[in-house]
Design a protein around this motif. Structure first.
Motif, mmCIF file in Angstrom:
data_model
loop_
_atom_site.group_PDB
_atom_site.id
_atom_site.type_symbol
_atom_site.label_atom_id
_atom_site.label_comp_id
_atom_site.label_asym_id
_atom_site.label_seq_id
_atom_site.Cartn_x
_atom_site.Cartn_y
_atom_site.Cartn_z
ATOM 1 N N ILE A 46 -11.441 -13.290 4.630
ATOM 2 C CA ILE A 46 -10.730 -12.230 3.915
ATOM 3 C C ILE A 46 -11.460 -11.896 2.622
ATOM 4 C CG2 ILE A 46 -8.546 -11.544 2.864
ATOM 5 C CD1 ILE A 46 -8.468 -11.985 5.918
ATOM 6 N N GLY A 71 -7.117 -9.450 -0.436
ATOM 7 C CA GLY A 71 -5.788 -9.498 0.150
ATOM 8 C C GLY A 71 -5.075 -10.793 -0.178
ATOM 9 N N THR A 97 1.537 -9.734 -4.420
ATOM 10 C CA THR A 97 0.766 -8.821 -3.582
ATOM 11 C C THR A 97 0.077 -7.702 -4.353
ATOM 12 O OG1 THR A 97 2.228 -9.278 -1.703
ATOM 13 C CG2 THR A 97 0.874 -7.292 -1.590
ATOM 14 N N GLN A 109 0.184 -4.425 -4.060
ATOM 15 C CA GLN A 109 -0.333 -3.385 -3.153
ATOM 16 C C GLN A 109 -1.535 -3.837 -2.321
ATOM 17 O OE1 GLN A 109 1.594 -0.630 -2.915
ATOM 18 N NE2 GLN A 109 2.831 -1.630 -4.495
ATOM 19 N N GLN A 110 -1.856 -5.108 -2.335
ATOM 20 C CA GLN A 110 -2.953 -5.602 -1.507
ATOM 21 C C GLN A 110 -2.481 -5.796 -0.068
ATOM 22 O OE1 GLN A 110 -3.762 -9.036 -4.246
ATOM 23 N NE2 GLN A 110 -5.898 -8.501 -3.838
ATOM 24 N N LYS A 111 -3.429 -5.926 0.831
ATOM 25 C CA LYS A 111 -3.077 -6.219 2.214
ATOM 26 C C LYS A 111 -2.522 -7.628 2.320
ATOM 27 C CE LYS A 111 -6.313 -3.175 4.657
ATOM 28 N NZ LYS A 111 -7.450 -3.119 5.615
ATOM 29 N N LEU A 112 -1.576 -7.793 3.238
ATOM 30 C CA LEU A 112 -0.963 -9.096 3.481
ATOM 31 C C LEU A 112 -1.394 -9.605 4.843
ATOM 32 C CD1 LEU A 112 2.732 -8.768 2.250
ATOM 33 C CD2 LEU A 112 1.176 -10.629 1.664
ATOM 34 N N TYR A 113 -1.922 -10.828 4.875
ATOM 35 C CA TYR A 113 -2.353 -11.439 6.126
ATOM 36 C C TYR A 113 -1.505 -12.686 6.373
ATOM 37 C CZ TYR A 113 -6.490 -8.534 5.428
ATOM 38 O OH TYR A 113 -7.350 -7.476 5.227
ATOM 39 N N LYS A 158 3.471 -3.438 5.844
ATOM 40 C CA LYS A 158 2.047 -3.340 6.172
ATOM 41 C C LYS A 158 1.394 -4.696 6.395
ATOM 42 C CE LYS A 158 1.515 1.007 3.667
ATOM 43 N NZ LYS A 158 0.769 1.741 2.601
ATOM 44 N N ALA A 159 2.184 -5.667 6.802
ATOM 45 C CA ALA A 159 1.645 -7.012 7.026
ATOM 46 C C ALA A 159 0.834 -7.069 8.316
ATOM 47 C CB ALA A 159 2.785 -8.020 7.077
ATOM 48 N N ILE A 160 -0.202 -7.898 8.296
ATOM 49 C CA ILE A 160 -1.035 -8.149 9.470
ATOM 50 C C ILE A 160 -0.823 -9.598 9.887
ATOM 51 C CG2 ILE A 160 -3.407 -8.285 10.331
ATOM 52 C CD1 ILE A 160 -4.100 -6.206 8.100
#
Length: 209
Positions: A82, A85, A164, A166-170, A185-187
């Motif tokens: 990563i 994120g 977070t 506004q970052q991507k969440l993994y 918007k979680a992955i």
């Protein structure tokens, strides 16, 4: 290529693209004729791992930019692919780690969902119940099972949201897919730790020989 991630309650394997897991009791007697690349957070199995033929510990080969002291190899592996994120590993504990430009900025640890349930039961027999996984977090609960569930899930989600920005969440880990459902918007990536292990092997091709 056979990869193995040894935790505190089980050992997970990725054999090419086939995933399976063993309890620790089963893993103690596990043998392999081919090379097994592994990471482990289980201190109780350190001596056993030295005796297992064909097992290669990947931990010394991770090159990870962090000033965090005592960061577990499972968290390092989960973050390793990563760039930017927040990485949330939801297992027996919940770890949350923040990555920026491939640098680890820090993180925190919460009890796993099962630990919350156990803690409630120890407070009072009336609080011993399964958590409501269908609970909505936008309204105040009107019964005890929902009140318990709200306390667990809302608290966890607010802490993650606060980290977070506004970052991507993994998400990864046994309960990762469930917890990811609370975020738009979680992955969810079941194999995130294994992807980190694969990257280390690619960076160190001599390990394959």
């Amino acid at each position: 290529m056979l990869l193995c991630d040894i935790g505190n309650s089980s050992a997970s394997f990725l054999d090419d693209n086939k995933y399976h897991s063993l309890s620790l009791d089963e893993f103690v007697n596990f043998q392999s004729e081919k090379k097994v690349f592994y990471i482990s957070v289980n201190d109780r199995l350190k001596e056993l791992m030295k005796q297992k033929a064909h097992f290669v510990n990947l931990e010394p080969y991770f090159k990870f930019d962090t000033i965090y002291k005592g960061l577990g190899i499972d968290r390092i592996a989960a973050c390793y692919t990563i760039e930017d994120g927040v990485v949330v590993d939801v297992g027996s504990a919940i770890s949350v780690d923040i990555m920026s430009n491939r640098m680890h900025l820090g993180g925190f640890i919460l009890p796993g969902i099962a630990s919350y349930r156990k803690a409630y039961a120890e407070i009072s027999p009336r609080l011993k119940c399964e958590l409501n996984t269908q609970l909505r977090l936008d309204a105040f609960p009107q019964r005890t099972i929902d009140a318990l569930s709200y306390g667990v899930f809302k608290g966890i989600c607010l802490l993650i949201e606060n980290a977070t920005h506004q970052q991507k969440l993994y998400f990864t880990g046994g309960d990762g897919q469930f917890l990811a459902n609370f975020f738009e918007k979680a992955i969810y990536d079941k194999l995130l730790v294994f992807r980190g292990m694969k990257k280390v092997i690619e960076e160190n091709p001599q390990l394959l020989h």
